[in-house]
Write an enzyme that holds these catalytic residues in place. Structure first.
Site, PDB file in Angstrom:
ATOM      1  N   LEU A 126      43.864  72.344  53.828  1.00 33.03           N
ATOM      2  CA  LEU A 126      43.930  73.762  53.468  1.00 33.03           C
ATOM      3  C   LEU A 126      43.223  74.000  52.125  1.00 33.03           C
ATOM      4  O   LEU A 126      42.355  74.869  52.011  1.00 33.03           O
ATOM      5  CB  LEU A 126      45.402  74.192  53.392  1.00 33.03           C
ATOM      6  CG  LEU A 126      45.728  75.567  52.817  1.00 33.03           C
ATOM      7  CD1 LEU A 126      45.104  76.674  53.657  1.00 33.03           C
ATOM      8  CD2 LEU A 126      47.239  75.770  52.742  1.00 33.03           C
ATOM      9  N   SER A 133      46.800  77.813  45.333  1.00 27.10           N
ATOM     10  CA  SER A 133      48.066  78.495  45.597  1.00 27.10           C
ATOM     11  C   SER A 133      47.929  79.688  46.536  1.00 27.10           C
ATOM     12  O   SER A 133      48.851  79.996  47.284  1.00 27.10           O
ATOM     13  CB  SER A 133      48.687  78.964  44.275  1.00 27.10           C
ATOM     14  OG  SER A 133      48.976  77.833  43.476  1.00 27.10           O
ATOM     15  N   ILE A 158      42.599  66.423  49.733  1.00 23.85           N
ATOM     16  CA  ILE A 158      43.214  66.223  51.054  1.00 23.85           C
ATOM     17  C   ILE A 158      43.780  64.806  51.195  1.00 23.85           C
ATOM     18  O   ILE A 158      43.050  63.816  51.097  1.00 23.85           O
ATOM     19  CB  ILE A 158      42.204  66.536  52.183  1.00 23.85           C
ATOM     20  CG1 ILE A 158      41.595  67.936  51.969  1.00 23.85           C
ATOM     21  CG2 ILE A 158      42.872  66.402  53.548  1.00 23.85           C
ATOM     22  CD1 ILE A 158      42.592  69.074  51.816  1.00 23.85           C
ATOM     23  N   THR A 159      45.095  64.760  51.441  1.00 20.55           N
ATOM     24  CA  THR A 159      45.782  63.481  51.621  1.00 20.55           C
ATOM     25  C   THR A 159      45.236  62.776  52.861  1.00 20.55           C
ATOM     26  O   THR A 159      45.138  63.381  53.927  1.00 20.55           O
ATOM     27  CB  THR A 159      47.304  63.726  51.765  1.00 20.55           C
ATOM     28  OG1 THR A 159      47.771  64.296  50.551  1.00 20.55           O
ATOM     29  CG2 THR A 159      48.066  62.432  52.048  1.00 20.55           C
ATOM     30  N   GLU A 364      51.804  70.938  48.492  1.00 22.15           N
ATOM     31  CA  GLU A 364      52.470  71.788  49.512  1.00 22.15           C
ATOM     32  C   GLU A 364      53.155  73.010  48.877  1.00 22.15           C
ATOM     33  O   GLU A 364      54.168  73.505  49.370  1.00 22.15           O
ATOM     34  CB  GLU A 364      53.407  70.953  50.391  1.00 22.15           C
ATOM     35  CG  GLU A 364      52.641  69.812  51.079  1.00 22.15           C
ATOM     36  CD  GLU A 364      53.292  69.235  52.300  1.00 22.15           C
ATOM     37  OE1 GLU A 364      54.079  69.921  52.949  1.00 22.15           O
ATOM     38  OE2 GLU A 364      52.975  68.075  52.609  1.00 22.15           O
ATOM     39  N   THR A 366      53.243  74.740  44.627  1.00 25.59           N
ATOM     40  CA  THR A 366      53.757  74.323  43.312  1.00 25.59           C
ATOM     41  C   THR A 366      55.158  74.901  43.070  1.00 25.59           C
ATOM     42  O   THR A 366      55.610  75.807  43.784  1.00 25.59           O
ATOM     43  CB  THR A 366      52.839  74.852  42.190  1.00 25.59           C
ATOM     44  OG1 THR A 366      52.850  76.288  42.246  1.00 25.59           O
ATOM     45  CG2 THR A 366      51.404  74.351  42.333  1.00 25.59           C
ATOM     46  N   SER A 367      55.793  74.410  42.014  1.00 23.19           N
ATOM     47  CA  SER A 367      57.123  74.940  41.653  1.00 23.19           C
ATOM     48  C   SER A 367      57.048  76.438  41.358  1.00 23.19           C
ATOM     49  O   SER A 367      57.987  77.191  41.675  1.00 23.19           O
ATOM     50  CB  SER A 367      57.664  74.200  40.420  1.00 23.19           C
ATOM     51  OG  SER A 367      57.959  72.874  40.764  1.00 23.19           O
TER      52      SER A 367
HETATM   53  C1  LIG Z   1      48.149  64.187  45.317  1.00 26.71           C
HETATM   54  C2  LIG Z   1      47.822  65.493  45.985  1.00 26.71           C
HETATM   55  C3  LIG Z   1      47.729  65.545  47.373  1.00 26.71           C
HETATM   56  C4  LIG Z   1      47.422  66.754  48.004  1.00 26.71           C
HETATM   57  N1  LIG Z   1      47.284  66.793  49.374  1.00 26.71           N
HETATM   58  C5  LIG Z   1      46.872  67.938  49.982  1.00 26.71           C
HETATM   59  C6  LIG Z   1      46.624  67.970  51.395  1.00 26.71           C
HETATM   60  O1  LIG Z   1      46.827  66.969  52.108  1.00 26.71           O
HETATM   61  N2  LIG Z   1      46.152  69.113  51.945  1.00 26.71           N
HETATM   62  C7  LIG Z   1      45.925  70.228  51.211  1.00 26.71           C
HETATM   63  O2  LIG Z   1      45.489  71.233  51.774  1.00 26.71           O
HETATM   64  N3  LIG Z   1      46.140  70.241  49.862  1.00 26.71           N
HETATM   65  C8  LIG Z   1      46.613  69.119  49.238  1.00 26.71           C
HETATM   66  N4  LIG Z   1      46.846  69.110  47.873  1.00 26.71           N
HETATM   67  C9  LIG Z   1      46.550  70.299  47.100  1.00 26.71           C
HETATM   68  C10 LIG Z   1      47.803  71.019  46.599  1.00 26.71           C
HETATM   69  O3  LIG Z   1      48.512  71.591  47.670  1.00 26.71           O
HETATM   70  C11 LIG Z   1      47.343  72.047  45.555  1.00 26.71           C
HETATM   71  O4  LIG Z   1      46.909  71.303  44.424  1.00 26.71           O
HETATM   72  C12 LIG Z   1      48.435  73.025  45.165  1.00 26.71           C
HETATM   73  O5  LIG Z   1      48.747  73.890  46.232  1.00 26.71           O
HETATM   74  C13 LIG Z   1      48.050  73.874  43.937  1.00 26.71           C
HETATM   75  O6  LIG Z   1      46.783  74.408  44.066  1.00 26.71           O
HETATM   76  P1  LIG Z   1      45.719  74.233  42.863  1.00 26.71           P
HETATM   77  O7  LIG Z   1      45.685  72.788  42.513  1.00 26.71           O
HETATM   78  O8  LIG Z   1      44.455  74.866  43.287  1.00 26.71           O
HETATM   79  O9  LIG Z   1      46.355  74.991  41.670  1.00 26.71           O
HETATM   80  P2  LIG Z   1      46.209  76.555  41.335  1.00 26.71           P
HETATM   81  O10 LIG Z   1      46.567  77.377  42.524  1.00 26.71           O
HETATM   82  O11 LIG Z   1      44.906  76.791  40.693  1.00 26.71           O
HETATM   83  O12 LIG Z   1      47.364  76.731  40.257  1.00 26.71           O
HETATM   84  C14 LIG Z   1      47.247  76.264  38.908  1.00 26.71           C
HETATM   85  C15 LIG Z   1      48.548  76.584  38.197  1.00 26.71           C
HETATM   86  O13 LIG Z   1      48.767  77.992  38.208  1.00 26.71           O
HETATM   87  C16 LIG Z   1      49.995  78.292  38.848  1.00 26.71           C
HETATM   88  N5  LIG Z   1      49.888  79.523  39.604  1.00 26.71           N
HETATM   89  C17 LIG Z   1      48.976  79.835  40.569  1.00 26.71           C
HETATM   90  N6  LIG Z   1      49.209  81.053  41.054  1.00 26.71           N
HETATM   91  C18 LIG Z   1      50.297  81.532  40.423  1.00 26.71           C
HETATM   92  C19 LIG Z   1      51.043  82.746  40.483  1.00 26.71           C
HETATM   93  N7  LIG Z   1      50.735  83.716  41.347  1.00 26.71           N
HETATM   94  N8  LIG Z   1      52.111  82.895  39.650  1.00 26.71           N
HETATM   95  C20 LIG Z   1      52.464  81.907  38.802  1.00 26.71           C
HETATM   96  N9  LIG Z   1      51.796  80.748  38.677  1.00 26.71           N
HETATM   97  C21 LIG Z   1      50.726  80.554  39.485  1.00 26.71           C
HETATM   98  C22 LIG Z   1      50.284  77.107  39.735  1.00 26.71           C
HETATM   99  O14 LIG Z   1      51.668  76.999  40.041  1.00 26.71           O
HETATM  100  C23 LIG Z   1      49.772  75.973  38.883  1.00 26.71           C
HETATM  101  O15 LIG Z   1      50.727  75.609  37.927  1.00 26.71           O
HETATM  102  C24 LIG Z   1      47.197  67.919  47.230  1.00 26.71           C
HETATM  103  C25 LIG Z   1      47.333  67.849  45.832  1.00 26.71           C
HETATM  104  C26 LIG Z   1      47.630  66.666  45.215  1.00 26.71           C
HETATM  105  C27 LIG Z   1      47.755  66.628  43.724  1.00 26.71           C
END
Ligand SMILES: Cc1cc2nc3c(=O)[nH]c(=O)nc-3n(C[C@H](O)[C@H](O)[C@H](O)COP(=O)(O)OP(=O)(O)OC[C@H]3O[C@@H](n4cnc5c(N)ncnc54)[C@H](O)[C@@H]3O)c2cc1C
Length: 389
Positions: A126, A133, A158-159, A364, A366-367
């Site tokens: 995704l 997010s 992507i895992t 999956e 963030t907090s």
């Molecule tokens: C080890 C690992 C494995 C992963 N595996 C997969 C996978 O298999 N498939 C897949 O699709 N993805 C995967 N991910 C991606 C993961 O799901 C995303 O990193 C996560 O959803 C956050 O997206 P981002 O990193 O783009 O952060 P961003 O969305 O850019 O967010 C950055 C920060 O801003 C905060 N933030 C964003 N929007 C808001 C809001 N509206 N209000 C308040 N705070 C906000 C977030 O909480 C975060 O603290 C993986 C990530 C890691 C680290």
């Protein structure tokens, strides 16, 4: 500790998974963390022993067990090897469940057996470099062509990317924006036009490969679309509800490991002429750990049970993931503290819990996103006069 919410079958699966994890997976866990090698051996063993596709009915090769049984297996694995646990979790809770819940009869019959026998490892794609997010912003595009689609895009984080044989790719139909045009395609590792980035160098979960995927005009036949055109957002979010319960279970496993190691060390380590466990400052840390472990498990188990009963589990899954992941990070940090200087060394293994646990607060959803879901639910319920209390 036994929990009354578990059925006899779930207790049996939990016991068997814990024995397997301790006897076969724990002994090689530190080496996988050290080398970052993909734990094929563990996955093969789990498939052979029937742990893949646990929730899929037997006519498709699964065990017909509950979502709670699946969560218990994730927890047992995470206690000894969080990297194996997340690969298992993504394969089963997102990919296999995706095919089982949303696949056509042909897709289920053709693909599930290979996924359940472990011949294929499945992934879920995704996230993109600019899209995390807010899933509704995905830019990966599918263009309709005779017989199927041509997919182009760039996935990140992507895992199992590069190791997995099959990918659920969340994209959108050409010319659409927002949630409406979002669609999921099933892409093979061997499809021409699919390439992978290097294995990302991460804080923890070293044996769980994380990579980018590049899709360059990849032909995907019509038969490889999961669900209807435009249904991708709804399907992805529904699968993530189950996935978040899986990540909560992963966090519970790490929390249990932090507690067990801390309690053991507090008994054997002596300072000022007595074991650490006699000091109130240490006892209170252990008390907080066990309190949060029970609370995290009960939330996670309840969410898993409700998922099988149908209906929306989104706020409960968010609460379970939020609570369990933050508790896992907090107590992994305390486990390092209880181990003193030794906790800072690799040999003790508790610094690894801290490195690995941090990811559960991020992937999956963030907090912060879990809090947005919960706050949204509270505000909606209050406005509709449904907030109890
Ligand atoms: C080890 C690992 C494995 C992963 N595996 C997969 C996978 O298999 N498939 C897949 O699709 N993805 C995967 N991910 C991606 C993961 O799901 C995303 O990193 C996560 O959803 C956050 O997206 P981002 O990193 O783009 O952060 P961003 O969305 O850019 O967010 C950055 C920060 O801003 C905060 N933030 C964003 N929007 C808001 C809001 N509206 N209000 C308040 N705070 C906000 C977030 O909480 C975060 O603290 C993986 C990530 C890691 C680290």
């Amino acid at each position: 500790m036994e929990y009354s919410i578990l059925t006899p079958d779930e207790r049996t699966i939990r016991g068997a998974a814990r024995r397997l994890a301790k006897s076969e997976i724990a002994p090689r866990s530190a080496a996988y963390d050290e080398t970052g090698a993909f734990p094929r051996e563990n996955l093969k063993l789990l498939a052979e022993q029937g742990y893949f596709g646990l929730t899929v009915p037997p006519e498709y090769g699964g065990a017909g067990a509950s979502s709670l049984a699946q969560a218990l297996v994730v927890e047992a694995l995470a206690e000894v090897c969080p990297a194996t646990a997340v690969i298992y979790e993504v394969h089963n809770t997102l990919h296999v469940e995706g095919i089982w819940r949303y696949g056509t009869e042909w897709q289920r019959r053709t693909w599930l057996p290979a996924l359940i026998r472990g011949e294929w490892i499945g992934a879920f794609a995704l996230t993109e470099p600019g899209v995390g997010s807010n899933a509704a912003e995905v830019r990966t595009v599918g263009r309709r062509v005779p017989g199927g689609y041509r997919i182009s895009g760039h996935k990140a984080f992507i895992t199992s990317a590069g190791e997995a044989e099959r990918y659920l790719v969340v994209g959108r139909l050409e010319g659409t924006s927002g949630r409406d045009g979002m669609t999921i395609w099933v892409v093979d590792k061997s499809n021409p036009g699919v390439t992978f980035g290097r294995a990302e160098r991460k804080l923890g979960l070293h044996a769980s490969r994380t990579s980018e995927i590049h899709l360059d005009d990849v032909f995907v036949p019509e038969t490889h679309r999961l669900g209807a055109e435009g249904e991708g957002y709804r399907i992805a979010l529904d699968l993530l509800d189950g996935g978040r319960i899986g990540i909560a279970a992963q966090a519970c496993g790490m929390l249990a490991a932090a507690l067990a190691r801390s309690a053991r060390y507090a008994r054997v380590r002596r300072q000022f002429g007595q074991p650490l466990e006699r000091f109130e400052a240490i006892r209170f840390k252990l008390a907080d750990m066990v309190r949060d472990l029970h609370a995290a498990r009960l939330l996670t188990y309840e969410a898993a049970r409700r998922r099988d009963e149908g209906g929306s589990v989104r706020p409960l899954a968010a609460a379970a993931k939020l609570f369990a992941s933050e508790a896992a990070v907090r107590h992994a940090l305390q486990a390092v503290q209880i181990h003193g200087g030794y906790g800072y060394l690799r040999e003790a293994g508790v610094e690894r819990l801290l490195r690995d646990a941090k990811a559960t607060e991020i992937y999956e959803g963030t907090s912060e996103i879990m809090r947005l879901i919960l706050a949204g639910e509270v505000v909606r319920a209050e406005a509709e006069g449904q907030l109890e209390g």
